[in-house]
Each structure stands twice: as structure tokens, then as C-alpha cells.
Design a protein around this motif. Structure first.
Motif, PDB file in Angstrom:
ATOM      1  N   GLU A 181       4.678  -5.848   4.044  1.00  0.00           N
ATOM      2  CA  GLU A 181       4.164  -4.764   3.223  1.00  0.00           C
ATOM      3  C   GLU A 181       2.752  -4.963   2.684  1.00  0.00           C
ATOM      4  O   GLU A 181       1.975  -4.034   2.628  1.00  0.00           O
ATOM      5  CB  GLU A 181       5.118  -4.514   2.054  1.00  0.00           C
ATOM      6  CG  GLU A 181       5.402  -5.783   1.260  1.00  0.00           C
ATOM      7  CD  GLU A 181       6.529  -5.575   0.302  1.00  0.00           C
ATOM      8  OE1 GLU A 181       6.412  -4.703  -0.564  1.00  0.00           O
ATOM      9  OE2 GLU A 181       7.536  -6.267   0.405  1.00  0.00           O
ATOM     10  N   ASP A 182       2.349  -6.156   2.273  1.00  0.00           N
ATOM     11  CA  ASP A 182       1.016  -6.324   1.730  1.00  0.00           C
ATOM     12  C   ASP A 182       0.055  -6.952   2.734  1.00  0.00           C
ATOM     13  O   ASP A 182      -1.117  -7.129   2.452  1.00  0.00           O
ATOM     14  CB  ASP A 182       1.066  -7.205   0.470  1.00  0.00           C
ATOM     15  CG  ASP A 182       1.817  -6.512  -0.632  1.00  0.00           C
ATOM     16  OD1 ASP A 182       2.714  -7.146  -1.192  1.00  0.00           O
ATOM     17  OD2 ASP A 182       1.527  -5.345  -0.911  1.00  0.00           O
TER      18      ASP A 182
ATOM     19  N   GLY B  30      -1.985  -0.649  15.472  1.00  0.00           N
ATOM     20  CA  GLY B  30      -3.223  -0.900  14.759  1.00  0.00           C
ATOM     21  C   GLY B  30      -3.267  -0.472  13.320  1.00  0.00           C
ATOM     22  O   GLY B  30      -4.204  -0.802  12.619  1.00  0.00           O
ATOM     23  N   TYR B  31      -2.258   0.271  12.827  1.00  0.00           N
ATOM     24  CA  TYR B  31      -2.468   0.934  11.551  1.00  0.00           C
ATOM     25  C   TYR B  31      -1.576   0.461  10.413  1.00  0.00           C
ATOM     26  O   TYR B  31      -1.622   1.006   9.333  1.00  0.00           O
ATOM     27  CB  TYR B  31      -2.298   2.442  11.731  1.00  0.00           C
ATOM     28  CG  TYR B  31      -3.291   3.005  12.713  1.00  0.00           C
ATOM     29  CD1 TYR B  31      -4.647   2.738  12.564  1.00  0.00           C
ATOM     30  CD2 TYR B  31      -2.876   3.764  13.797  1.00  0.00           C
ATOM     31  CE1 TYR B  31      -5.560   3.235  13.461  1.00  0.00           C
ATOM     32  CE2 TYR B  31      -3.793   4.271  14.695  1.00  0.00           C
ATOM     33  CZ  TYR B  31      -5.126   4.010  14.527  1.00  0.00           C
ATOM     34  OH  TYR B  31      -6.032   4.503  15.416  1.00  0.00           O
ATOM     35  N   LYS B  32      -0.758  -0.539  10.641  1.00  0.00           N
ATOM     36  CA  LYS B  32       0.052  -1.137   9.579  1.00  0.00           C
ATOM     37  C   LYS B  32       0.963  -0.129   8.898  1.00  0.00           C
ATOM     38  O   LYS B  32       1.329  -0.288   7.742  1.00  0.00           O
ATOM     39  CB  LYS B  32      -0.845  -1.797   8.511  1.00  0.00           C
ATOM     40  CG  LYS B  32      -1.858  -2.767   9.082  1.00  0.00           C
ATOM     41  CD  LYS B  32      -1.191  -3.937   9.754  1.00  0.00           C
ATOM     42  CE  LYS B  32      -2.228  -4.899  10.307  1.00  0.00           C
ATOM     43  NZ  LYS B  32      -1.643  -6.001  11.038  1.00  0.00           N
ATOM     44  N   VAL B  33       1.327   0.950   9.587  1.00  0.00           N
ATOM     45  CA  VAL B  33       2.276   1.886   9.002  1.00  0.00           C
ATOM     46  C   VAL B  33       3.664   1.264   8.981  1.00  0.00           C
ATOM     47  O   VAL B  33       4.456   1.487   8.088  1.00  0.00           O
ATOM     48  CB  VAL B  33       2.310   3.197   9.824  1.00  0.00           C
ATOM     49  CG1 VAL B  33       3.424   4.106   9.368  1.00  0.00           C
ATOM     50  CG2 VAL B  33       0.975   3.908   9.692  1.00  0.00           C
TER      51      VAL B  33
ATOM     52  N   TYR C 180      -5.605  -5.692   0.947  1.00  0.00           N
ATOM     53  CA  TYR C 180      -5.281  -5.413   2.345  1.00  0.00           C
ATOM     54  C   TYR C 180      -6.552  -5.174   3.161  1.00  0.00           C
ATOM     55  O   TYR C 180      -6.697  -5.687   4.269  1.00  0.00           O
ATOM     56  CB  TYR C 180      -4.364  -4.189   2.436  1.00  0.00           C
ATOM     57  CG  TYR C 180      -4.317  -3.602   3.822  1.00  0.00           C
ATOM     58  CD1 TYR C 180      -3.623  -4.248   4.844  1.00  0.00           C
ATOM     59  CD2 TYR C 180      -4.988  -2.420   4.118  1.00  0.00           C
ATOM     60  CE1 TYR C 180      -3.593  -3.727   6.117  1.00  0.00           C
ATOM     61  CE2 TYR C 180      -4.968  -1.896   5.394  1.00  0.00           C
ATOM     62  CZ  TYR C 180      -4.263  -2.554   6.395  1.00  0.00           C
ATOM     63  OH  TYR C 180      -4.246  -2.037   7.657  1.00  0.00           O
ATOM     64  N   LEU C 181      -7.482  -4.389   2.608  1.00  0.00           N
ATOM     65  CA  LEU C 181      -8.702  -4.074   3.344  1.00  0.00           C
ATOM     66  C   LEU C 181      -9.538  -5.327   3.600  1.00  0.00           C
ATOM     67  O   LEU C 181     -10.176  -5.459   4.649  1.00  0.00           O
ATOM     68  CB  LEU C 181      -9.517  -3.032   2.577  1.00  0.00           C
ATOM     69  CG  LEU C 181      -8.903  -1.622   2.503  1.00  0.00           C
ATOM     70  CD1 LEU C 181      -9.738  -0.714   1.624  1.00  0.00           C
ATOM     71  CD2 LEU C 181      -8.751  -1.027   3.901  1.00  0.00           C
ATOM     72  N   LYS C 182      -9.528  -6.250   2.634  1.00  0.00           N
ATOM     73  CA  LYS C 182     -10.253  -7.507   2.834  1.00  0.00           C
ATOM     74  C   LYS C 182      -9.633  -8.299   3.982  1.00  0.00           C
ATOM     75  O   LYS C 182     -10.334  -8.822   4.847  1.00  0.00           O
ATOM     76  CB  LYS C 182     -10.231  -8.344   1.552  1.00  0.00           C
ATOM     77  CG  LYS C 182     -11.114  -7.805   0.436  1.00  0.00           C
ATOM     78  CD  LYS C 182     -10.996  -8.681  -0.805  1.00  0.00           C
ATOM     79  CE  LYS C 182     -11.876  -8.135  -1.935  1.00  0.00           C
ATOM     80  NZ  LYS C 182     -11.725  -8.954  -3.166  1.00  0.00           N
ATOM     81  N   CYS C 183      -8.301  -8.389   3.977  1.00  0.00           N
ATOM     82  CA  CYS C 183      -7.615  -9.111   5.048  1.00  0.00           C
ATOM     83  C   CYS C 183      -7.841  -8.436   6.390  1.00  0.00           C
ATOM     84  O   CYS C 183      -8.081  -9.100   7.401  1.00  0.00           O
ATOM     85  CB  CYS C 183      -6.116  -9.183   4.754  1.00  0.00           C
ATOM     86  SG  CYS C 183      -5.687 -10.224   3.361  1.00  0.00           S
ATOM     87  N   LYS C 184      -7.785  -7.107   6.389  1.00  0.00           N
ATOM     88  CA  LYS C 184      -7.973  -6.362   7.640  1.00  0.00           C
ATOM     89  C   LYS C 184      -9.391  -6.550   8.155  1.00  0.00           C
ATOM     90  O   LYS C 184      -9.606  -6.708   9.369  1.00  0.00           O
ATOM     91  CB  LYS C 184      -7.698  -4.873   7.394  1.00  0.00           C
ATOM     92  CG  LYS C 184      -7.709  -4.027   8.661  1.00  0.00           C
ATOM     93  CD  LYS C 184      -6.517  -4.367   9.533  1.00  0.00           C
ATOM     94  CE  LYS C 184      -6.354  -3.366  10.664  1.00  0.00           C
ATOM     95  NZ  LYS C 184      -7.413  -3.384  11.640  1.00  0.00           N
TER      96      LYS C 184
ATOM     97  N   SER D 200     -12.001  -1.753  16.515  1.00  0.00           N
ATOM     98  CA  SER D 200     -13.030  -0.964  15.836  1.00  0.00           C
ATOM     99  C   SER D 200     -12.437  -0.362  14.580  1.00  0.00           C
ATOM    100  O   SER D 200     -11.338   0.177  14.599  1.00  0.00           O
ATOM    101  CB  SER D 200     -13.531   0.161  16.750  1.00  0.00           C
ATOM    102  OG  SER D 200     -12.475   0.999  17.121  1.00  0.00           O
ATOM    103  N   THR D 201     -13.134  -0.500  13.450  1.00  0.00           N
ATOM    104  CA  THR D 201     -12.624  -0.013  12.179  1.00  0.00           C
ATOM    105  C   THR D 201     -12.794   1.494  12.079  1.00  0.00           C
ATOM    106  O   THR D 201     -13.861   2.023  12.338  1.00  0.00           O
ATOM    107  CB  THR D 201     -13.365  -0.686  11.004  1.00  0.00           C
ATOM    108  OG1 THR D 201     -13.229  -2.094  11.154  1.00  0.00           O
ATOM    109  CG2 THR D 201     -12.817  -0.232   9.670  1.00  0.00           C
ATOM    110  N   ILE D 202     -11.722   2.172  11.681  1.00  0.00           N
ATOM    111  CA  ILE D 202     -11.754   3.625  11.522  1.00  0.00           C
ATOM    112  C   ILE D 202     -11.506   3.939  10.058  1.00  0.00           C
ATOM    113  O   ILE D 202     -10.428   3.675   9.536  1.00  0.00           O
ATOM    114  CB  ILE D 202     -10.688   4.318  12.388  1.00  0.00           C
ATOM    115  CG1 ILE D 202     -10.881   3.931  13.855  1.00  0.00           C
ATOM    116  CG2 ILE D 202     -10.739   5.818  12.212  1.00  0.00           C
ATOM    117  CD1 ILE D 202      -9.810   4.493  14.771  1.00  0.00           C
TER     118      ILE D 202
END
Length: 434
Positions: free
Chosen positions: A314-315, A289-292, A200-204, A215-217
């Protein structure tokens, strides 16, 4: 039972769905909760038609009355809902577009974490309902079988709704799930699957690198959830009123009575506006922004409904977007000679507390006993929301008979995704899983 509640504790009247061909007057009650909706369906389960009618008849009327009351006709509204297939169709999206409603679907398999009503509302509601049933049984001693009629149910639910739908519980539900006030750090990083989180972080990161406005937090490693800096969430009434969107949550998981859908829909009780208390305001940007949550709604509409953009679930890399052009799979009549290992079936299982509830599962044949007719099958579960992709549930083996087979399914294609073997069918399958 079907319910919709808002972030400040507001709740709309209940939506009661009976099994039948048409709503009968004796099933309703003038003592039911004001504004109660009634409907029927053939199987007692929620379907797209009923959800559409509820959205068009109750929710749209409610928010339009609220907008008119506040002189905010163009105010956008956020509607949160679970991923049941009955909540997703082209006309539902079109209706939402026409009425400035932002549809936000909860991420699959996280309802125990994200659904506010599941967290803090339905438990107390069921406890109060059980107390009512016990008292009903006592009152009926010596008066017959003590059968609870549909009319009695409507009346008892009216009493229950006024007392058990506690605003403080609803507010706690939104707070506990981190939806409102919005808490990005509600679920620590260490609770996520490391492999899925890395993907997920790679895609984000790829998305953010292509969007100069993002901006990444990063989440602090030492965050303490009980001592969050709450000044970031302070909201006064004036600020809330100026926000862009309204938040509400819709769920249909109260098992007081079977839920369903149909064109037969009627309204009982007083005007909805009498119950249209203020719904708290929630900024869409905090959710976006947070994919919750997973949103399946319009980001942009030019001239054509084809411009509707769906966001993944979800992913975030699963490409599980809802394709409304997909048709239902072709179901083949079960033929005993063709039921062999590695054949896929749609099977009817009976369960529930009283063993009267029907569930439909996709199953893979593992073994066939030609002598006694027993069939050993392995269960599969839906991987995407529309019901084209399924994955095998390990150790979920059952012995069935040919009478339980609803249909034979076409052979799916097989591929790997996120360390799972996914079986993709040439159309969606109408399953009813627990």
C-alpha cells in the motif's frame, strides 16, 4: 461463499464452504448451480488449503479449457484477489507459475475502492438473497420451524446465482474501480494522504531514475473524470484477443454462509466448460506501472523458487513483502498471575448479526482488576499481510475476561513507520479481524 468473476461479466460457479468434518451428500443438491464446489472446515472460515484446492481444481481447469478452446496454451492470466492470508502461500505461487497465472493482490485497506465485486455485485446479491429468505419463511408458515437446511441453502443459492450474478453489474464493478477499462485517473491526487503521497512519489522517482524504460506521467490538475478522452481506451474484439493477459477477480466476502477451508472438496453439477464464457482481456502493462494494485507474483523465475520477486504494497515503501519463510508465533498458555499491563494477548471476541461469529484480535493489556477479574485491553490491527506487524487502534478499548484469552503472545519489538508505532512479533499471528 466464494466467487470469481471476469471483466466481461463472466462468473465461475459458487464455492460453498460449510462448517464440519466432511461434505455430506445431503448438503448438496442436484438443483444447485451447475459446477458448484463444496468444501468444509473446522471453523467455517477460508483457509489456505481450500483456496489452493479451488485454484487447482476449478480455476486452473477453467482457464486451461479456455486456452485449449482458443488454441492459446501459453496465454497468461491475471488473477486479482484480496489480501486474506489464506490466499498467499509458497505452493499457491508455485501453482500459479506452473500454469502461467499472474497473481495480483489488491492493496490493503482499499477494498471499498478497488474490489469490483464489493462495489457493484455483492450488494444486489444480498438483496436478492434476503428476498428469497423472506419468501422461504412465508412458504414455511404452518409447516414447522422453518429451518433452512444446508441442502436447501445449496438449492436456493443455485436459483439465486442464475439470476442475481448479473453480467452488467460485474462489468460495472470493474469499470467503477477503474480496473477495466483501465483508468489511471480514477482517484484524484487530492484524495490521497499528502504525507504518504509525497513519500510514494519520492520512492517512485528513485525507481524511475534507475529504469531508463520508465517515463513519468503526471496527472493533469484539471482532469474531469466524466469527460475522459476515451479514445485511449478503445478496444475492439480483435485487439482484445491479441492482448497478453486475462483478467479475473476473486473474492470471498459474501456472508450468505460461513466460509472456510479443508482438504474435503467436491464438485457438483455439470462440466465447467459449459459455463466457460469468454473472459475479457486486460493488458498487464496497464496495471503494472501505476500501483493501483499490489502484485505478489513472479517477475522472473530462473531455476529456483527463490527467484520469485514480490512487490511492495500500500505505501510502496513499507517493505510489507510477503516472506513465506516466517513461521507462526509461539502461543503461550494464559496464566492469570502473568496477565499485567503492557502484556500482549490473543483474544476471542464474538460478534456478527447473531453474535455467533468469532473474531481473533491482538490486544494490549492496559489495566487488570484483581478483585472482579476484568481486564481492560486496547485493540491492535494487522499492519502487514502476513500478520507479523500490528498497530494500535486509538479508542478501541474493551473489557474482557480471562476466559476470552486464547493465548499470551511474546513481546514484540517496537518501531515507527509512516507516523505509526508498529509492533513486530517474532512470527506471524493467526488473527481473524472484521
Amino acid at each position: 461463499m466464494f466467487n470469481c468473476s471476469g471483466t466481461n461479466g463472466t462468473t465461475l460457479p459458487p464455492f460453498i464452504i460449510f462448517k464440519g468434518k466432511g461434505v455430506q451428500a445431503r448438503w448438496t443438491s442436484d438443483k444447485s448451480y451447475p459446477g458448484t464446489l463444496y468444501a468444509v472446515s473446522n471453523n467455517g472460515w477460508m483457509e489456505e488449503t481450500l483456496f489452493y484446492n479451488w485454484l487447482n481444481t476449478m480455476f486452473v481447469d477453467y482457464i486451461n479449457a479456455l486456452r485449449k478452446e482458443r488454441n492459446m496454451e501459453q496465454q497468461k492470466v491475471v488473477l486479482l484477489f484480496d489480501g486474506h492470508c489464506s490466499h498467499s502461500s509458497l505452493r499457491i505461487v508455485q501453482l500459479a507459475i506452473q500454469n502461467n497465472i499472474i497473481l495480483v493482490r489488491f492493496t490493503s485497506h482499499l477494498t471499498d475502492r478497488l474490489q469490483p465485486l464489493d462495489k457493484c455485485v455483492f450488494g444486489p446479491l444480498k438483496t436478492a438473497w434476503n428476498r428469497l429468505l423472506i419468501q422461504f419463511g412465508k412458504d414455511m408458515i404452518g409447516k414447522g420451524a422453518g429451518h433452512l437446511t444446508k441442502g436447501m441453502f445449496s438449492e436456493m443459492l443455485g436459483k439465486l446465482w442464475s439470476n442475481a450474478m448479473n453480467p452488467s453489474n460485474i462489468i460495472s464493478g470493474f469499470s467503477t474501480t477503474g480496473l477495466f477499462l483501465f483508468d489511471k485517473y480514477k482517484f484524484p491526487v487530492n484524495e490521497f494522504d499528502p504525507v504518504d503521497l509525497e513519500e510514494y512519489l519520492k520512492c517512485k522517482a528513485n525507481e524511475d531514475s534507475n529504469d531508463p524504460t520508465v517515463s513519468t506521467i503526471e496527472q493533469p490538475n484539471n482532469i474531469q473524470h466524466n469527460s475522459l478522452d476515451m479514445h485511449a481506451y478503445e478496444v475492439n474484439n480483435n485487439q482484445c484477443f491479441e492482448q497478453s493477459f486475462t483478467a479475473a477477480v476473486v473474492e470471498d466476502q459474501i456472508s450468505l454462509e460461513p466460509s472456510t477451508s479443508s482438504d474435503n472438496i467436491s464438485i457438483g453439477g455439470s462440466n465447467l466448460k459449459e459455463k466457460s464464457n469468454q473472459i475479457s482481456w486486460l493488458t498487464w502493462e496497464t496495471l503494472k506501472g501505476y500501483k493501483v494494485v499490489e502484485n505478489i507474483v513472479v517477475e522472473q523465475l530462473v531455476d529456483d523458487i527463490d527467484d520469485v520477486v514480490y512487490h511492495s504494497s500500500e505505501d510502496d515503501c513499507n517493505d510489507n513483502s510477503l516472506d513465506l519463510s516466517i513461521e507462526e508465533v509461539i502461543y503461550n498458555t494464559p496464566i492469570w498471575s502473568q496477565i499485567k499491563p503492557e502484556v500482549f494477548l490473543l483474544v476471542d471476541f464474538i460478534g456478527g448479526n447473531r453474535k455467533k461469529q468469532h473474531f481473533k484480535y491482538v490486544c494490549l493489556v492496559k489495566r487488570v482488576d484483581e478483585d472482579d477479574g476484568d481486564i481492560l485491553v486496547q485493540g491492535l490491527k494487522k499492519y502487514n499481510e502476513i500478520g507479523t506487524d500490528f498497530y494500535i487502534v486509538e479508542n478501541d478499548l474493551s473489557d474482557i475476561t480471562v476466559e476470552m484469552i486464547l493465548a499470551m503472545l511474546p513481546t514484540p519489538t517496537e518501531h515507527q513507520k509512516n507516523r505509526k508505532t508498529i509492533y513486530t512479533f517474532p512470527g506471524y499471528i493467526n488473527v481473524n479481524e472484521k
